[in-house]
Scaffold this motif. Structure first.
Motif, mmCIF file in Angstrom:
data_model
loop_
_atom_site.group_PDB
_atom_site.id
_atom_site.type_symbol
_atom_site.label_atom_id
_atom_site.label_comp_id
_atom_site.label_asym_id
_atom_site.label_seq_id
_atom_site.Cartn_x
_atom_site.Cartn_y
_atom_site.Cartn_z
ATOM 1 N N HIS A 182 0.819 -1.203 0.000
ATOM 2 C CA HIS A 182 0.000 0.000 0.000
ATOM 3 C C HIS A 182 0.859 1.262 0.000
ATOM 4 O O HIS A 182 0.430 2.296 -0.532
ATOM 5 C CB HIS A 182 -0.927 -0.007 1.217
ATOM 6 C CG HIS A 182 -2.037 -1.001 1.116
ATOM 7 N ND1 HIS A 182 -1.936 -2.282 1.596
ATOM 8 C CD2 HIS A 182 -3.277 -0.913 0.561
ATOM 9 C CE1 HIS A 182 -3.055 -2.939 1.355
ATOM 10 N NE2 HIS A 182 -3.885 -2.133 0.736
ATOM 11 N N ARG A 208 1.883 1.603 -3.633
ATOM 12 C CA ARG A 208 0.700 1.930 -4.435
ATOM 13 C C ARG A 208 0.315 3.397 -4.273
ATOM 14 O O ARG A 208 -0.002 4.080 -5.259
ATOM 15 C CB ARG A 208 -0.450 1.024 -4.019
ATOM 16 C CG ARG A 208 -1.742 1.224 -4.809
ATOM 17 C CD ARG A 208 -2.731 0.125 -4.478
ATOM 18 N NE ARG A 208 -3.994 0.302 -5.158
ATOM 19 C CZ ARG A 208 -5.055 0.895 -4.622
ATOM 20 N NH1 ARG A 208 -4.984 1.374 -3.386
ATOM 21 N NH2 ARG A 208 -6.176 1.014 -5.291
ATOM 22 N N LEU A 209 0.318 3.899 -3.035
ATOM 23 C CA LEU A 209 -0.051 5.283 -2.807
ATOM 24 C C LEU A 209 0.991 6.228 -3.402
ATOM 25 O O LEU A 209 0.651 7.255 -4.005
ATOM 26 C CB LEU A 209 -0.209 5.537 -1.313
ATOM 27 C CG LEU A 209 -0.678 6.946 -0.920
ATOM 28 C CD1 LEU A 209 -2.057 7.220 -1.498
ATOM 29 C CD2 LEU A 209 -0.699 7.099 0.592
ATOM 30 N N ASN A 218 3.049 5.623 -5.931
ATOM 31 C CA ASN A 218 2.961 5.580 -7.387
ATOM 32 C C ASN A 218 1.736 6.343 -7.893
ATOM 33 O O ASN A 218 1.776 6.993 -8.949
ATOM 34 C CB ASN A 218 2.908 4.128 -7.861
ATOM 35 C CG ASN A 218 3.184 4.000 -9.343
ATOM 36 O OD1 ASN A 218 4.285 4.266 -9.809
ATOM 37 N ND2 ASN A 218 2.171 3.594 -10.089
ATOM 38 N N LYS A 219 0.637 6.287 -7.154
ATOM 39 C CA LYS A 219 -0.551 7.042 -7.535
ATOM 40 C C LYS A 219 -0.302 8.549 -7.483
ATOM 41 O O LYS A 219 -0.728 9.301 -8.377
ATOM 42 C CB LYS A 219 -1.711 6.655 -6.608
ATOM 43 C CG LYS A 219 -3.022 7.342 -6.938
ATOM 44 C CD LYS A 219 -4.121 6.886 -5.988
ATOM 45 C CE LYS A 219 -5.440 7.581 -6.319
ATOM 46 N NZ LYS A 219 -6.522 7.151 -5.388
ATOM 47 N N SER A 267 1.946 9.593 -10.396
ATOM 48 C CA SER A 267 1.189 9.623 -11.644
ATOM 49 C C SER A 267 0.362 10.904 -11.760
ATOM 50 O O SER A 267 0.267 11.505 -12.839
ATOM 51 C CB SER A 267 0.279 8.392 -11.744
ATOM 52 O OG SER A 267 1.043 7.199 -11.744
ATOM 53 N N THR A 268 -0.204 11.337 -10.644
ATOM 54 C CA THR A 268 -0.987 12.574 -10.661
ATOM 55 C C THR A 268 -0.098 13.775 -10.968
ATOM 56 O O THR A 268 -0.440 14.642 -11.787
ATOM 57 C CB THR A 268 -1.685 12.763 -9.306
ATOM 58 O OG1 THR A 268 -2.525 11.631 -9.040
ATOM 59 C CG2 THR A 268 -2.533 14.022 -9.304
#
Length: 323
Positions: free
Chosen positions: A256, A259-260, A262-263, A266-267
């Motif tokens: 997690h 994942r957070l 990388n998110k 990406s933004t």
């Protein structure tokens, strides 16, 4: 029939009388009772001496060979000699085949262990052993009870996470007319994150009360032995851990965190590309080529050039070898 055939069958309390082969290749085995304890009344325990009649049953057992075996148990019915016993008569039975049983105990146990230990589904176990689905599920519940009732293993790192299971179910109160949830689609699982304990428990729901309810079923000494609790970035689970396991350190699992991160990257990448280039990102853009950097293992990271050292350096320190 030779005693070796009885030994090969390995059903204590039964003796092989004869074996015949049917037209379809199935071998029919005729059995008789060899255990004198089968003459004891199951209600009062008095050994009977007077025969009332005979009966033939066809219990099923584990598969043997390509065609299997078909049992014919020729057993006797006895009069109970105790006049005070409510059971007037009874048929012979042995531990492997209780009275009224249509399958042997070892077949029932094998069906339950296939699901519990071998990871088989109930449908597949029923097909392989030629049993019905309810029979296999009842066998699995019996085998699972041994694991459920066993004491919890010592756990240093407890993992808590949610699992989606089925669909929610709502029912309407006939008096108030309000709808209330009777089956939650989310379950909370508790696992031994670093040890060999595997799945320790699972409860319906993912609220603070659900987590605390499961922790309340565990011994206090077991809860105090937990040093760390691995969760996702859930404030609900964090609040439950702070209440139920105040001595434990809360950590966020690696998945997690990556994942957070990388998110968020990406933004930022999309916004920056739109501001600088005035368009959407393309595969040829340098920032887009590095979009999966956080999703790679250290040993799979590509080399990159660094102006500070003037030579090719590895994207991650300590990678040990080029990719």
């Amino acid at each position: 029939m030779d005693n070796s055939t009885t030994l090969l069958l390995d059903l204590d309390g039964l003796a092989v009388v004869s074996v015949e082969r049917l037209e379809d290749g199935t071998r029919r085995v005729h059995l008789t009772t060899a255990d004198e304890g089968a003459r004891a009344c199951p209600s009062c325990g008095v050994v009977a001496s007077r025969v009332k009649g005979s009966a033939i049953t066809r219990p099923r057992d584990l598969p043997y060979g390509e065609h299997g075996l078909e049992f014919r148990w020729h057993k006797r019915r006895w009069y109970c000699p105790d006049p005070q016993c409510p059971r007037k008569s009874f048929t012979e039975q042995i531990p492997q085949i209780p009275a009224g049983a249509r399958i042997t105990m070892r077949l029932r146990n094998a069906a339950g262990r296939r699901i519990r230990d071998a990871g088989s589904t109930a449908i597949q176990a029923a097909r392989d052993l030629h049993l019905s689905w309810p029979t296999v599920m009842n066998a699995f519940r019996t085998q699972a009870r041994e694991v459920i009732e066993a004491p919890q293993p010592e756990v240093d790192v407890l993992g808590i996470d949610e699992t989606r299971r089925g669909r929610p179910r709502w029912e309407q109160d006939p008096i108030t007319g309000k709808w209330h949830l009777v089956r939650d689609r989310w379950h909370t699982g508790f696992v031994d994150a670093l040890g060999a304990g595997g799945l320790l428990g699972q409860v319906e729901g993912r609220t603070v009360a659900n987590v605390l309810a499961w922790l309340a079923t565990t011994p206090l000494t077991w809860r105090k032995s937990i040093k760390y609790v691995a969760i996702d970035m859930s404030t609900t689970y964090r609040a439950a851990v702070r209440t139920g396991l105040p001595q434990a350190t809360v950590v966020v699992d690696h998945f997690h965190v990556v994942r957070l991160a990388n998110k968020m990257l990406s933004t930022v990448r999309r916004r920056t590309t739109a501001e600088v280039r005035g368009r959407r990102g393309r595969a040829s853009d340098p920032e887009w080529k590095a979009r999966r950097r956080l999703l790679r293992n250290r040993e799979d990271s590509p080399p990159s050039s660094s102006p500070r050292c003037g030579t090719r350096c590895w994207a991650r320190e300590g990678s040990g070898r080029p990719s």
